[in-house]
Motif scaffolding. Structure first.
Motif, PDB file in Angstrom:
ATOM      1  N   LEU A 234      10.705  36.235  22.821  1.00 38.63           N
ATOM      2  CA  LEU A 234       9.485  36.834  23.349  1.00 38.63           C
ATOM      3  C   LEU A 234       9.746  38.209  23.968  1.00 38.63           C
ATOM      4  N   ALA A 235      11.012  38.590  24.085  1.00 35.20           N
ATOM      5  CA  ALA A 235      11.320  39.943  24.549  1.00 35.20           C
ATOM      6  C   ALA A 235      11.209  40.964  23.420  1.00 35.20           C
ATOM      7  N   ASP A 236      11.070  40.488  22.189  1.00 34.13           N
ATOM      8  CA  ASP A 236      10.948  41.360  21.018  1.00 34.13           C
ATOM      9  C   ASP A 236       9.488  41.780  20.861  1.00 34.13           C
ATOM     10  N   LEU A 237       9.227  43.074  20.839  1.00 38.47           N
ATOM     11  CA  LEU A 237       7.848  43.564  20.740  1.00 38.47           C
ATOM     12  C   LEU A 237       7.189  43.121  19.445  1.00 38.47           C
ATOM     13  N   ALA A 238       7.957  43.035  18.357  1.00 42.52           N
ATOM     14  CA  ALA A 238       7.389  42.590  17.085  1.00 42.52           C
ATOM     15  C   ALA A 238       6.933  41.136  17.179  1.00 42.52           C
ATOM     16  N   VAL A 239       7.718  40.308  17.856  1.00 44.67           N
ATOM     17  CA  VAL A 239       7.334  38.901  18.048  1.00 44.67           C
ATOM     18  C   VAL A 239       6.084  38.818  18.910  1.00 44.67           C
ATOM     19  N   LEU A 240       6.022  39.635  19.972  1.00 49.67           N
ATOM     20  CA  LEU A 240       4.829  39.639  20.826  1.00 49.67           C
ATOM     21  C   LEU A 240       3.593  40.077  20.042  1.00 49.67           C
ATOM     22  N   GLY A 241       3.754  41.024  19.128  1.00 47.37           N
ATOM     23  CA  GLY A 241       2.637  41.416  18.270  1.00 47.37           C
ATOM     24  C   GLY A 241       2.162  40.268  17.413  1.00 47.37           C
ATOM     25  N   THR A 242       3.105  39.466  16.920  1.00 46.63           N
ATOM     26  CA  THR A 242       2.731  38.287  16.131  1.00 46.63           C
ATOM     27  C   THR A 242       2.006  37.268  17.002  1.00 46.63           C
ATOM     28  N   VAL A 243       2.451  37.108  18.245  1.00 49.24           N
ATOM     29  CA  VAL A 243       1.765  36.194  19.178  1.00 49.24           C
ATOM     30  C   VAL A 243       0.310  36.623  19.370  1.00 49.24           C
ATOM     31  N   VAL A 244       0.112  37.918  19.581  1.00 47.87           N
ATOM     32  CA  VAL A 244      -1.255  38.430  19.765  1.00 47.87           C
ATOM     33  C   VAL A 244      -2.082  38.204  18.504  1.00 47.87           C
ATOM     34  N   ALA A 245      -1.476  38.442  17.343  1.00 52.20           N
ATOM     35  CA  ALA A 245      -2.198  38.223  16.088  1.00 52.20           C
ATOM     36  C   ALA A 245      -2.588  36.767  15.924  1.00 52.20           C
ATOM     37  N   PHE A 246      -1.660  35.844  16.199  1.00 47.54           N
ATOM     38  CA  PHE A 246      -1.975  34.410  16.137  1.00 47.54           C
ATOM     39  C   PHE A 246      -3.135  34.090  17.075  1.00 47.54           C
ATOM     40  N   THR A 247      -3.059  34.620  18.296  1.00 48.01           N
ATOM     41  CA  THR A 247      -4.077  34.301  19.303  1.00 48.01           C
ATOM     42  C   THR A 247      -5.454  34.771  18.876  1.00 48.01           C
ATOM     43  N   LEU A 248      -5.544  36.024  18.463  1.00 47.77           N
ATOM     44  CA  LEU A 248      -6.844  36.595  18.127  1.00 47.77           C
ATOM     45  C   LEU A 248      -7.441  35.943  16.884  1.00 47.77           C
ATOM     46  N   ILE A 249      -6.632  35.780  15.851  1.00 44.08           N
ATOM     47  CA  ILE A 249      -7.156  35.241  14.596  1.00 44.08           C
ATOM     48  C   ILE A 249      -7.506  33.772  14.738  1.00 44.08           C
ATOM     49  N   ALA A 250      -6.617  32.984  15.378  1.00 38.66           N
ATOM     50  CA  ALA A 250      -6.904  31.558  15.563  1.00 38.66           C
ATOM     51  C   ALA A 250      -8.127  31.357  16.453  1.00 38.66           C
ATOM     52  N   SER A 251      -8.243  32.155  17.513  1.00 40.59           N
ATOM     53  CA  SER A 251      -9.387  32.013  18.421  1.00 40.59           C
ATOM     54  C   SER A 251     -10.687  32.399  17.726  1.00 40.59           C
ATOM     55  N   ALA A 252     -10.671  33.542  17.023  1.00 34.02           N
ATOM     56  CA  ALA A 252     -11.885  33.976  16.328  1.00 34.02           C
ATOM     57  C   ALA A 252     -12.302  32.959  15.283  1.00 34.02           C
ATOM     58  N   GLU A 253     -11.330  32.450  14.507  1.00 36.33           N
ATOM     59  CA  GLU A 253     -11.680  31.473  13.469  1.00 36.33           C
ATOM     60  C   GLU A 253     -12.256  30.209  14.085  1.00 36.33           C
ATOM     61  N   SER A 254     -11.668  29.738  15.202  1.00 39.47           N
ATOM     62  CA  SER A 254     -12.153  28.511  15.846  1.00 39.47           C
ATOM     63  C   SER A 254     -13.565  28.682  16.396  1.00 39.47           C
ATOM     64  N   LEU A 255     -13.820  29.813  17.052  1.00 38.51           N
ATOM     65  CA  LEU A 255     -15.118  29.999  17.692  1.00 38.51           C
ATOM     66  C   LEU A 255     -16.212  30.338  16.682  1.00 38.51           C
ATOM     67  N   PHE A 256     -15.855  31.049  15.607  1.00 40.57           N
ATOM     68  CA  PHE A 256     -16.837  31.244  14.543  1.00 40.57           C
ATOM     69  C   PHE A 256     -17.147  29.926  13.853  1.00 40.57           C
ATOM     70  N   SER A 257     -16.132  29.087  13.683  1.00 43.35           N
ATOM     71  CA  SER A 257     -16.365  27.760  13.116  1.00 43.35           C
ATOM     72  C   SER A 257     -17.290  26.945  14.014  1.00 43.35           C
ATOM     73  N   ALA A 258     -17.058  27.031  15.335  1.00 43.47           N
ATOM     74  CA  ALA A 258     -17.906  26.292  16.276  1.00 43.47           C
ATOM     75  C   ALA A 258     -19.360  26.722  16.158  1.00 43.47           C
ATOM     76  N   ALA A 259     -19.588  28.032  16.048  1.00 43.78           N
ATOM     77  CA  ALA A 259     -20.960  28.528  15.908  1.00 43.78           C
ATOM     78  C   ALA A 259     -21.601  28.005  14.627  1.00 43.78           C
ATOM     79  N   ALA A 260     -20.814  27.955  13.542  1.00 37.23           N
ATOM     80  CA  ALA A 260     -21.352  27.460  12.269  1.00 37.23           C
ATOM     81  C   ALA A 260     -21.636  25.963  12.338  1.00 37.23           C
TER      82      ALA A 260
END
Length: 493
Positions: free
Chosen positions: A235-261
């Motif tokens: 987690l000290a690697d900036l590239a890994v942290l970027g992947t964490v952010v990508a996982f968070t944003l995409i998984a959250s958006a997909e889950s909440l858009f699914s909930a709305a549908a």
């Protein structure tokens, strides 16, 4: 009274849980294999999605598990950092989701441009289809999205020359045909999911005809559960942290858009987006601690749950129980599933992510939105998931800024020889060239009344440019500019 409620719940939710289990089983396995991890890892995520997320508040009927929408991102992470680092990435993303939900930011995910989300899903779908076409043709897939697309003609040549590749492709095509055809049968027949029927049929055909195709490598649950705490230093690697952010944003958006549908499909209590985000975060934190795949709410399973008549959370919890029992009692059954059959399932899932039905109408009615969809998908193909989504968001913001920064410059000649110039609207740097062109055309030998009272917004670039033009005009002309609404120009009387 409680006994009656329990009987009613079992009467509706028990059958629904079996339907969801039958839908989820091949998808859990298929997403895992396509992500480059053992098949049982997908089952672990499905079990957590049922037994843990299924119990938590947020949404009532949507079902969580490994999702095709994250397959490409997970495969990229595994290829870049190794399967050992996947768990710590998922765990960190889960903790970030919990924090976002606790801060009541879940509702803000609904503010993400729908065009960007559609473009993201389209890009994921294209990458998923392109990658699985190689599996369907018994070939090794190239590394990047563009390489996968460019290599498709070579794959066609391989099919023409290699009987084993043709057998695998025929099996994949058969699976897709069964899934599509099953959806057109009467509702009573469709109680058994077409995906399951297609995969089972492919396994039977492979065994009976002794087809030369690869099948799933089975390891067992105990061998795939790998707590990742030795990888915390990643987690000290900036590239890994970027992947964490990508996982968070995409998984959250997909889950909440699914909930709305899903909320639009039933009359049960609506989703609390902040609580649902916390629930997804708890699930991902646990999945990460077990070294499993990330989970999201999945529209395919959720819609199957609603259509099967589920009324409470019991159906999604019970589907997790059935996944656990299957993984514990019948893991060897996975070894009978041909990889080309799973490729067919995922190709069908990937195509369903493409906006083939909505894009033509969007192009006719909102061409700018359609451009954002296409550009986001293309950017994902050309770069990677995270950069592609960022490019899509930047385009959406730029489009919004352009559309909202309307400014109107009206010029009127007065009888006394003076000129009245009225500027109204939202003056931003995007409209500055047109505004300055209109002002530059004004004659220097006539008095100018500059009316700024119609401006609703004036950004710094326009404010500086207007002040500069007024000062220059006053130096060149015999009479100074008369300002109306001069309070919008900083530093002027």
């Amino acid at each position: 009274m409680k006994a009656n409620n329990l009987r009613g719940t079992l009467r509706t939710d028990l059958p629904a849980s079996v339907v969801v289990f039958l839908v989820a089983l091949p998808l859990c396995v298929g997403v895992a294999v396509a992500s480059g991890v053992p098949a049982e890892v997908g089952l672990v995520t499905g079990i957590v999605g049922g037994l843990v997320v299924g119990l938590l508040p947020g949404s009532t009927l949507q079902v969580s598990g490994p999702a095709a929408g994250l397959t490409v991102l997970v495969a990229e992470a595994v290829a870049a950092y190794g399967i050992g680092a996947l768990g710590i990435i998922v765990l960190a993303a889960g903790c970030l989701q919990i924090a976002l939900g606790a801060l009541r930011l879940g509702r803000w995910f609904r503010a993400i441009s729908v065009a960007v989300v559609q473009g993201m899903l389209a890009g994921i779908g294209l990458l998923l289809v392109a990658g699985q076409l190689y599996v369907a043709g018994a070939a090794a897939a190239p590394g990047t999205g563009l390489e996968k697309i460019i290599g498709l003609p070579g794959l066609v040549g391989r099919l023409a020359a290699d009987p084993q590749a043709r057998a695998a492709a025929a099996l994949s095509i058969g699976v897709i045909g069964v899934i599509v055809g099953w959806g057109r049968l009467p509702a009573r027949v469709r109680t058994v999911p077409g995906v399951l029927v297609a995969v089972v049929a492919a396994g039977v055909v492979t065994a009976v005809a002794d087809l030369p195709v690869a099948t799933i490598d089975v390891r067992g649950l105990a061998d795939v559960i790998r707590p990742p705490f030795g990888e915390l230093g990643r987690l000290a690697d900036l590239a890994v942290l970027g992947t964490v952010v990508a996982f968070t944003l995409i998984a959250s958006a997909e889950s909440l858009f699914s909930a709305a549908a899903v909320d639009r499909m039933h009359d049960r209590p609506r989703t609390d987006f902040d609580k649902e985000l916390v629930a997804q975060g708890v699930g991902n934190t646990l999945c990460g601690a077990l070294g499993a795949l990330p989970l999201t709410a999945v529209i395919v399973r959720s819609s199957a749950n609603v259509r099967a008549g589920a009324r409470t959370r019991a159906s999604r919890v019970l589907h997790g129980v059935w996944l656990l029992l299957f993984a514990a009692a019948l893991p060897g059954a996975l070894a009978l599933i041909p990889l080309p059959a799973l490729a067919g399932v995922l190709i069908h899932a990937g195509v369903s992510l493409l906006p083939v039905h909505t894009l033509p109408a969007l192009w006719r009615e909102h061409r700018g939105e359609a451009v954002v969809v296409l550009a986001t998908a293309a950017a994902i193909l050309a770069t990677d998931m995270f950069q592609g989504v960022l490019i899509g968001l930047a385009l959406a913001v730029g489009k919004l800024a352009w559309e909202t920064s309307h400014v109107r410059v009206d010029t009127h000649d007065h009888a006394d020889g003076s000129i009245r110039v009225a500027i109204a609207g939202n003056a931003t740097f995007l409209r500055l060239p047109a505004m300055l062109t209109a002002l530059a055309d004004l004659p220097a030998d006539r008095r100018v009344h500059l009316d700024l009272r119609g401006l609703r917004h004036l950004d710094h670039a326009c404010q500086t440019a207007l002040n500069g033009w007024v000062a220059e005009h006053n130096r060149a002309a015999d009479v100074p500019v008369v300002l109306l609404g001069c309070d919008v120009l900083a530093g002027r009387p």
